[in-house]
Design a protein around this motif. Structure first.
Motif, PDB file in Angstrom:
ATOM      1  N   GLN A   6     -25.622   0.349   2.231  1.00 43.60           N
ATOM      2  CA  GLN A   6     -26.020  -0.902   2.874  1.00 43.60           C
ATOM      3  C   GLN A   6     -26.241  -1.974   1.813  1.00 43.60           C
ATOM      4  O   GLN A   6     -26.844  -1.716   0.773  1.00 43.60           O
ATOM      5  N   THR A   7     -25.743  -3.168   2.098  1.00 45.14           N
ATOM      6  CA  THR A   7     -25.955  -4.309   1.214  1.00 45.14           C
ATOM      7  C   THR A   7     -26.257  -5.549   2.035  1.00 45.14           C
ATOM      8  O   THR A   7     -25.793  -5.661   3.180  1.00 45.14           O
ATOM      9  N   PRO A   8     -27.055  -6.474   1.501  1.00 39.51           N
ATOM     10  CA  PRO A   8     -27.862  -6.311   0.291  1.00 39.51           C
ATOM     11  C   PRO A   8     -29.115  -5.472   0.587  1.00 39.51           C
ATOM     12  O   PRO A   8     -29.411  -5.208   1.752  1.00 39.51           O
ATOM     13  N   ARG A   9     -29.824  -5.076  -0.417  1.00 36.49           N
ATOM     14  CA  ARG A   9     -31.076  -4.353  -0.183  1.00 36.49           C
ATOM     15  C   ARG A   9     -32.176  -5.290   0.302  1.00 36.49           C
ATOM     16  O   ARG A   9     -33.029  -4.913   1.092  1.00 36.49           O
ATOM     17  N   TYR A  10     -32.160  -6.516  -0.208  1.00 34.11           N
ATOM     18  CA  TYR A  10     -33.165  -7.504   0.174  1.00 34.11           C
ATOM     19  C   TYR A  10     -32.459  -8.807   0.534  1.00 34.11           C
ATOM     20  O   TYR A  10     -31.470  -9.187  -0.099  1.00 34.11           O
ATOM     21  N   LEU A  11     -33.009  -9.480   1.550  1.00 34.33           N
ATOM     22  CA  LEU A  11     -32.418 -10.722   2.036  1.00 34.33           C
ATOM     23  C   LEU A  11     -33.558 -11.642   2.441  1.00 34.33           C
ATOM     24  O   LEU A  11     -34.436 -11.233   3.207  1.00 34.33           O
ATOM     25  N   GLN A  17     -31.627 -20.077   9.670  1.00 34.83           N
ATOM     26  CA  GLN A  17     -30.461 -19.727   8.847  1.00 34.83           C
ATOM     27  C   GLN A  17     -29.799 -18.449   9.371  1.00 34.83           C
ATOM     28  O   GLN A  17     -30.414 -17.639  10.058  1.00 34.83           O
ATOM     29  N   LYS A  18     -28.531 -18.297   8.980  1.00 38.27           N
ATOM     30  CA  LYS A  18     -27.825 -17.063   9.306  1.00 38.27           C
ATOM     31  C   LYS A  18     -28.211 -15.992   8.304  1.00 38.27           C
ATOM     32  O   LYS A  18     -28.418 -16.273   7.118  1.00 38.27           O
ATOM     33  N   ALA A  19     -28.265 -14.763   8.787  1.00 34.56           N
ATOM     34  CA  ALA A  19     -28.542 -13.623   7.912  1.00 34.56           C
ATOM     35  C   ALA A  19     -27.509 -12.552   8.217  1.00 34.56           C
ATOM     36  O   ALA A  19     -27.378 -12.128   9.372  1.00 34.56           O
ATOM     37  N   LYS A  20     -26.804 -12.118   7.166  1.00 32.40           N
ATOM     38  CA  LYS A  20     -25.744 -11.129   7.386  1.00 32.40           C
ATOM     39  C   LYS A  20     -25.948  -9.937   6.466  1.00 32.40           C
ATOM     40  O   LYS A  20     -26.227 -10.103   5.272  1.00 32.40           O
ATOM     41  N   MET A  21     -25.809  -8.760   7.027  1.00 30.99           N
ATOM     42  CA  MET A  21     -25.949  -7.534   6.251  1.00 30.99           C
ATOM     43  C   MET A  21     -24.784  -6.614   6.576  1.00 30.99           C
ATOM     44  O   MET A  21     -24.200  -6.697   7.663  1.00 30.99           O
ATOM     45  N   ARG A  22     -24.470  -5.738   5.626  1.00 21.17           N
ATOM     46  CA  ARG A  22     -23.289  -4.900   5.763  1.00 21.17           C
ATOM     47  C   ARG A  22     -23.608  -3.430   5.607  1.00 21.17           C
ATOM     48  O   ARG A  22     -24.608  -3.060   4.986  1.00 21.17           O
ATOM     49  N   CYS A  23     -22.717  -2.618   6.139  1.00 21.88           N
ATOM     50  CA  CYS A  23     -22.922  -1.176   6.107  1.00 21.88           C
ATOM     51  C   CYS A  23     -21.576  -0.482   5.976  1.00 21.88           C
ATOM     52  O   CYS A  23     -20.634  -0.787   6.722  1.00 21.88           O
ATOM     53  N   ILE A  24     -21.491   0.448   5.051  1.00 19.56           N
ATOM     54  CA  ILE A  24     -20.304   1.302   4.940  1.00 19.56           C
ATOM     55  C   ILE A  24     -20.732   2.703   5.345  1.00 19.56           C
ATOM     56  O   ILE A  24     -21.564   3.323   4.670  1.00 19.56           O
ATOM     57  N   PRO A  25     -20.211   3.211   6.461  1.00 21.42           N
ATOM     58  CA  PRO A  25     -20.627   4.556   6.904  1.00 21.42           C
ATOM     59  C   PRO A  25     -20.064   5.636   5.998  1.00 21.42           C
ATOM     60  O   PRO A  25     -19.177   5.390   5.191  1.00 21.42           O
ATOM     61  N   GLU A  26     -20.602   6.834   6.150  1.00 25.59           N
ATOM     62  CA  GLU A  26     -20.060   7.976   5.429  1.00 25.59           C
ATOM     63  C   GLU A  26     -18.613   8.189   5.844  1.00 25.59           C
ATOM     64  O   GLU A  26     -18.245   7.994   7.008  1.00 25.59           O
ATOM     65  N   LYS A  27     -17.814   8.642   4.905  1.00 26.72           N
ATOM     66  CA  LYS A  27     -16.410   8.927   5.188  1.00 26.72           C
ATOM     67  C   LYS A  27     -16.328   9.987   6.282  1.00 26.72           C
ATOM     68  O   LYS A  27     -17.050  10.997   6.244  1.00 26.72           O
ATOM     69  N   GLY A  28     -15.495   9.713   7.276  1.00 26.80           N
ATOM     70  CA  GLY A  28     -15.326  10.688   8.346  1.00 26.80           C
ATOM     71  C   GLY A  28     -16.320  10.551   9.478  1.00 26.80           C
ATOM     72  O   GLY A  28     -16.342  11.362  10.402  1.00 26.80           O
ATOM     73  N   HIS A  29     -17.168   9.538   9.407  1.00 25.84           N
ATOM     74  CA  HIS A  29     -18.137   9.277  10.476  1.00 25.84           C
ATOM     75  C   HIS A  29     -17.686   8.061  11.276  1.00 25.84           C
ATOM     76  O   HIS A  29     -17.850   6.921  10.831  1.00 25.84           O
TER      77      HIS A  29
END
Lengths: 113, 108
Positions: A6-11, A17-29
Motif C-alpha cells: 500500500q502506498t503512500p503510508r501517510y497522507l 482536497q482529493k486523497a488517493k491511495m493505492r494497493c497492489i494485491p498479492e500475486k494470484g489474489h
C-alpha cells in the motif's frame, strides 16, 4: 506474512482536497477489499472487487469515495473531497477467493486537517 | 446487524503467563480470522478457521460455529506479543465483521 503493498503510508490533506491511495494485491489474489479503521479501532468495510468488478460497496463509498482495480495496474481508493471525519487508517486486503483468508497491507494513514 | 463481541478490551500479563481472548457472534459465521495489530498499524495474520482448533507455537485458537464463539489462547507470553488483537468473522456477504479489539500489554 502479507505481500500486499500500500502506498503512500501517510497522507495529509486539507478539507475539500482529493486523497488517493493505492494497493497492489498479492500475486494470484483476484479479490481485493478496502476497510477503514478509525481512531477508536472500529473497522468499516468500504468496497470489494473481484478482478476489475465491484462486488459490494457501502453507501459512503458510492458518494464521495471512488475505487477501481484496473487490469495490470494497482487498485486505488480516492476520496473526492476530504472531510475531517475521513481521517483514519485505510487498509487494503487481498484474498484468493471471496470466502478465504484475507491478507492486509500496512495501510495508508490519512490525516485531514 | 451481525455483530462480534470481543473480550476483554484490555489485558495485562507478566512474561511467561497466559490467558485467553474470546469473541462471541450474534449470528452464524462461516469462518473467523485472528490478527495482531502492531504499533505501526500492520495487521499480522494469526489464524484462519472455518471450524475446530489450530495451534501455532504459543498460540492456539478454536472456532465453534454451532455455539457462535471463537477463542485465542496465548501461553508463555513474551514482550513481542504486545499489541492489539482482533477477531474478524466472515458473515454471508464476503466482508469481515470485526471485534472491538483487545489491547494486550506484556510486562517483564
Amino acid at each position: 506474512n502479507s505481500k500486499v503493498i500500500q502506498t503512500p503510508r501517510y497522507l495529509v490533506k486539507g478539507q475539500g482536497q482529493k486523497a488517493k491511495m493505492r494497493c497492489i494485491p498479492e500475486k494470484g489474489h483476484p479479490v481485493v477489499f478496502w476497510y477503514q479503521q478509525n481512531k477508536n479501532n472500529e473497522f468499516k468495510f468500504l468496497i470489494n472487487f473481484q478482478n476489475q468488478e465491484v462486488l459490494q460497496q457501502i453507501d459512503m463509498t458510492e458518494k464521495r469515495f471512488s475505487a477501481e482495480c484496473p487490469s495490470n495496474s494497482p487498485c486505488s481508493l480516492e476520496i473526492q473531497s476530504s472531510e475531517a471525519g475521513d481521517s483514519a487508517l485505510y487498509l487494503c486486503a487481498s484474498s484468493r477467493d471471496r470466502y478465504a483468508e484475507q491478507f492486509f497491507g500496512p495501510g495508508t494513514r490519512l490525516t485531514v486537517l | 446487524g451481525d455483530q462480534v463481541e470481543q473480550s476483554p478490551s484490555a489485558l495485562s500479563l507478566h512474561e511467561g503467563t497466559g490467558s485467553a481472548l474470546r469473541c462471541n457472534f450474534t449470528t452464524t459465521m462461516r469462518a473467523v480470522q485472528w490478527f495482531q495489530q502492531n504499533s505501526r498499524g500492520s495487521l499480522i495474520n494469526l489464524f484462519y478457521l472455518a471450524s475446530g482448533t489450530k495451534e501455532n507455537g504459543r498460540l492456539k485458537s478454536t472456532f465453534n460455529s454451532k455455539e457462535s464463539y471463537s477463542t485465542l489462547h496465548i501461553r508463555d507470553a513474551q514482550l513481542e506479543d504486545s499489541g492489539t488483537y482482533f477477531c474478524a468473522a466472515e458473515a454471508g456477504n464476503y466482508q469481515l465483521i470485526w471485534g472491538s479489539g483487545t489491547k494486550l500489554i506484556i510486562k517483564p
